[in-house]
Write a protein that holds these residues in place. Structure first.
Motif, PDB file in Angstrom:
ATOM      1  N   LEU A  64      31.637  56.450 -26.064  1.00 45.50           N
ATOM      2  CA  LEU A  64      32.056  55.604 -27.180  1.00 45.50           C
ATOM      3  C   LEU A  64      32.070  56.398 -28.470  1.00 45.50           C
ATOM      4  O   LEU A  64      31.515  57.501 -28.536  1.00 45.50           O
ATOM      5  N   LYS A  65      32.664  55.826 -29.504  1.00 43.16           N
ATOM      6  CA  LYS A  65      32.610  56.435 -30.830  1.00 43.16           C
ATOM      7  C   LYS A  65      31.214  56.226 -31.398  1.00 43.16           C
ATOM      8  O   LYS A  65      30.535  55.261 -31.066  1.00 43.16           O
ATOM      9  N   GLY A  66      30.792  57.121 -32.260  1.00 41.85           N
ATOM     10  CA  GLY A  66      29.498  56.974 -32.911  1.00 41.85           C
ATOM     11  C   GLY A  66      28.417  57.825 -32.278  1.00 41.85           C
ATOM     12  O   GLY A  66      28.670  58.645 -31.397  1.00 41.85           O
ATOM     13  N   GLU A  67      27.211  57.617 -32.741  1.00 40.26           N
ATOM     14  CA  GLU A  67      26.062  58.423 -32.336  1.00 40.26           C
ATOM     15  C   GLU A  67      25.573  58.128 -30.923  1.00 40.26           C
ATOM     16  O   GLU A  67      25.111  59.016 -30.229  1.00 40.26           O
ATOM     17  N   LYS A  68      25.649  56.887 -30.508  1.00 42.50           N
ATOM     18  CA  LYS A  68      25.092  56.467 -29.216  1.00 42.50           C
ATOM     19  C   LYS A  68      26.197  56.298 -28.190  1.00 42.50           C
ATOM     20  O   LYS A  68      27.345  56.049 -28.541  1.00 42.50           O
ATOM     21  N   ASP A  69      25.810  56.380 -26.917  1.00 38.68           N
ATOM     22  CA  ASP A  69      26.779  56.118 -25.856  1.00 38.68           C
ATOM     23  C   ASP A  69      26.501  54.747 -25.243  1.00 38.68           C
ATOM     24  O   ASP A  69      25.575  54.034 -25.649  1.00 38.68           O
ATOM     25  N   GLY A  70      27.307  54.377 -24.249  1.00 34.21           N
ATOM     26  CA  GLY A  70      27.202  53.056 -23.651  1.00 34.21           C
ATOM     27  C   GLY A  70      25.906  52.819 -22.893  1.00 34.21           C
ATOM     28  O   GLY A  70      25.430  51.680 -22.829  1.00 34.21           O
ATOM     29  N   VAL A  71      25.330  53.870 -22.315  1.00 36.69           N
ATOM     30  CA  VAL A  71      24.061  53.707 -21.595  1.00 36.69           C
ATOM     31  C   VAL A  71      22.955  53.349 -22.586  1.00 36.69           C
ATOM     32  O   VAL A  71      22.166  52.433 -22.347  1.00 36.69           O
ATOM     33  N   GLN A  72      22.922  54.054 -23.716  1.00 33.55           N
ATOM     34  CA  GLN A  72      21.932  53.728 -24.748  1.00 33.55           C
ATOM     35  C   GLN A  72      22.158  52.310 -25.278  1.00 33.55           C
ATOM     36  O   GLN A  72      21.204  51.551 -25.473  1.00 33.55           O
ATOM     37  N   ALA A  73      23.417  51.966 -25.501  1.00 32.20           N
ATOM     38  CA  ALA A  73      23.737  50.626 -26.004  1.00 32.20           C
ATOM     39  C   ALA A  73      23.295  49.559 -25.016  1.00 32.20           C
ATOM     40  O   ALA A  73      22.705  48.545 -25.404  1.00 32.20           O
ATOM     41  N   ALA A  74      23.572  49.773 -23.735  1.00 32.71           N
ATOM     42  CA  ALA A  74      23.185  48.787 -22.717  1.00 32.71           C
ATOM     43  C   ALA A  74      21.674  48.579 -22.704  1.00 32.71           C
ATOM     44  O   ALA A  74      21.194  47.444 -22.606  1.00 32.71           O
ATOM     45  N   LYS A  75      20.930  49.655 -22.804  1.00 36.15           N
ATOM     46  CA  LYS A  75      19.462  49.543 -22.824  1.00 36.15           C
ATOM     47  C   LYS A  75      18.994  48.726 -24.025  1.00 36.15           C
ATOM     48  O   LYS A  75      18.134  47.859 -23.894  1.00 36.15           O
ATOM     49  N   GLU A  76      19.573  49.003 -25.191  1.00 35.55           N
ATOM     50  CA  GLU A  76      19.169  48.269 -26.398  1.00 35.55           C
ATOM     51  C   GLU A  76      19.584  46.802 -26.328  1.00 35.55           C
ATOM     52  O   GLU A  76      18.827  45.925 -26.739  1.00 35.55           O
ATOM     53  N   ILE A  77      20.767  46.551 -25.815  1.00 38.06           N
ATOM     54  CA  ILE A  77      21.219  45.160 -25.676  1.00 38.06           C
ATOM     55  C   ILE A  77      20.288  44.419 -24.731  1.00 38.06           C
ATOM     56  O   ILE A  77      19.864  43.296 -25.013  1.00 38.06           O
ATOM     57  N   ARG A  78      19.942  45.024 -23.605  1.00 34.60           N
ATOM     58  CA  ARG A  78      19.055  44.377 -22.622  1.00 34.60           C
ATOM     59  C   ARG A  78      17.684  44.064 -23.198  1.00 34.60           C
ATOM     60  O   ARG A  78      17.045  43.088 -22.800  1.00 34.60           O
ATOM     61  N   GLN A  79      17.210  44.891 -24.136  1.00 34.79           N
ATOM     62  CA  GLN A  79      15.912  44.614 -24.761  1.00 34.79           C
ATOM     63  C   GLN A  79      15.963  43.351 -25.614  1.00 34.79           C
ATOM     64  O   GLN A  79      14.971  42.655 -25.768  1.00 34.79           O
ATOM     65  N   GLU A  80      17.140  43.056 -26.159  1.00 33.48           N
ATOM     66  CA  GLU A  80      17.291  41.925 -27.077  1.00 33.48           C
ATOM     67  C   GLU A  80      17.892  40.679 -26.432  1.00 33.48           C
ATOM     68  O   GLU A  80      17.565  39.572 -26.830  1.00 33.48           O
ATOM     69  N   VAL A  81      18.799  40.882 -25.468  1.00 26.95           N
ATOM     70  CA  VAL A  81      19.575  39.774 -24.917  1.00 26.95           C
ATOM     71  C   VAL A  81      19.602  39.892 -23.404  1.00 26.95           C
ATOM     72  O   VAL A  81      19.879  40.961 -22.867  1.00 26.95           O
ATOM     73  N   ASP A  82      19.334  38.802 -22.717  1.00 29.21           N
ATOM     74  CA  ASP A  82      19.432  38.787 -21.255  1.00 29.21           C
ATOM     75  C   ASP A  82      20.864  38.433 -20.884  1.00 29.21           C
ATOM     76  O   ASP A  82      21.240  37.266 -20.862  1.00 29.21           O
ATOM     77  N   VAL A  83      21.671  39.460 -20.649  1.00 26.82           N
ATOM     78  CA  VAL A  83      23.102  39.277 -20.408  1.00 26.82           C
ATOM     79  C   VAL A  83      23.544  40.248 -19.315  1.00 26.82           C
ATOM     80  O   VAL A  83      23.046  41.364 -19.244  1.00 26.82           O
ATOM     81  N   PRO A  84      24.454  39.834 -18.446  1.00 26.66           N
ATOM     82  CA  PRO A  84      24.977  40.791 -17.465  1.00 26.66           C
ATOM     83  C   PRO A  84      25.807  41.866 -18.161  1.00 26.66           C
ATOM     84  O   PRO A  84      26.617  41.555 -19.042  1.00 26.66           O
ATOM     85  N   ILE A  85      25.571  43.106 -17.755  1.00 23.99           N
ATOM     86  CA  ILE A  85      26.294  44.245 -18.314  1.00 23.99           C
ATOM     87  C   ILE A  85      27.000  44.965 -17.178  1.00 23.99           C
ATOM     88  O   ILE A  85      26.369  45.350 -16.191  1.00 23.99           O
ATOM     89  N   VAL A  86      28.314  45.134 -17.328  1.00 24.19           N
ATOM     90  CA  VAL A  86      29.126  45.842 -16.345  1.00 24.19           C
ATOM     91  C   VAL A  86      29.727  47.059 -17.036  1.00 24.19           C
ATOM     92  O   VAL A  86      30.398  46.925 -18.056  1.00 24.19           O
ATOM     93  N   TYR A  87      29.449  48.239 -16.485  1.00 27.24           N
ATOM     94  CA  TYR A  87      30.070  49.455 -16.999  1.00 27.24           C
ATOM     95  C   TYR A  87      31.505  49.549 -16.501  1.00 27.24           C
ATOM     96  O   TYR A  87      31.771  49.292 -15.327  1.00 27.24           O
ATOM     97  N   VAL A  88      32.399  49.932 -17.393  1.00 26.85           N
ATOM     98  CA  VAL A  88      33.791  50.221 -17.051  1.00 26.85           C
ATOM     99  C   VAL A  88      34.048  51.616 -17.616  1.00 26.85           C
ATOM    100  O   VAL A  88      34.117  51.787 -18.835  1.00 26.85           O
ATOM    101  N   THR A  89      34.130  52.615 -16.733  1.00 24.27           N
ATOM    102  CA  THR A  89      34.152  53.995 -17.195  1.00 24.27           C
ATOM    103  C   THR A  89      34.979  54.898 -16.298  1.00 24.27           C
ATOM    104  O   THR A  89      35.213  54.577 -15.137  1.00 24.27           O
ATOM    105  N   ALA A  90      35.373  56.020 -16.849  1.00 23.72           N
ATOM    106  CA  ALA A  90      36.093  57.032 -16.074  1.00 23.72           C
ATOM    107  C   ALA A  90      35.128  58.066 -15.498  1.00 23.72           C
ATOM    108  O   ALA A  90      35.539  58.948 -14.764  1.00 23.72           O
ATOM    109  N   TYR A  91      33.867  57.952 -15.817  1.00 26.54           N
ATOM    110  CA  TYR A  91      32.887  58.971 -15.441  1.00 26.54           C
ATOM    111  C   TYR A  91      32.093  58.579 -14.207  1.00 26.54           C
ATOM    112  O   TYR A  91      31.448  57.532 -14.171  1.00 26.54           O
ATOM    113  N   SER A  92      32.135  59.463 -13.209  1.00 31.55           N
ATOM    114  CA  SER A  92      31.368  59.225 -11.990  1.00 31.55           C
ATOM    115  C   SER A  92      30.597  60.482 -11.577  1.00 31.55           C
ATOM    116  O   SER A  92      30.152  60.583 -10.442  1.00 31.55           O
ATOM    117  N   ASP A  93      30.438  61.422 -12.521  1.00 30.05           N
ATOM    118  CA  ASP A  93      29.685  62.634 -12.222  1.00 30.05           C
ATOM    119  C   ASP A  93      28.209  62.297 -12.025  1.00 30.05           C
ATOM    120  O   ASP A  93      27.720  61.262 -12.491  1.00 30.05           O
TER     121      ASP A  93
END
Length: 137
Positions: A64-93
């Protein structure tokens, strides 16, 4: 799902830095009966909107744009909100998949994705979340 969700369309947040993919996700989610509350391109915006608006689903890119990536964002969102998170990405390394495994998530879709894949992954994520919520004391 709870009665609140039965009374309204489920609400989704898209966190994706590629405009065309975000628009495709918005269109496909709308066809699946979701109301898309926002499509943003940075982790910081995604975290702020998820925390403030408490969506019923988050579709999260990893790069993503900015300092953090989606994995960091997902972790922070999960700490605050109980919501299903689905990754949609081109990366499978391996390093990326290992980081994703450490985060709590409900699905992983590789780009380019197909409508059926999105539909089934979102349905499973929403169902898993509903079960998790019912099991909480």
């Amino acid at each position: 799902m709870d009665t609140d969700l039965n009374a309204r369309k489920p609400r989704a947040l898209i966190v994706e830095d590629e405009f065309l993919i975000a628009e495709e996700l918005r269109e496909r989610l709308s066809r699946l009966g979701f109301s898309v509350i926002a499509a943003v391109d940075s982790a910081e915006e995604g975290i702020a909107i998820a925390t403030r608006d408490r969506p019923d689903l988050v579709l999260m890119d990893i790069r993503l744009k900015g300092e953090k990536d989606g994995v960091q964002a997902a972790k922070e969102i999960r700490q605050e909100v109980d919501v299903p998170i689905v990754y949609v990405t081109a990366y499978s390394d391996l390093p990326t998949v290992s980081r994703v495994k450490e985060s709590e998530h409900d699905g992983y879709i590789l780009k380019p994705f197909h409508a059926r894949e999105l539909q089934s992954t979102v349905a499973v994520a929403m169902q898993r979340h509903a079960i998790r919520v019912k099991q909480k004391p």
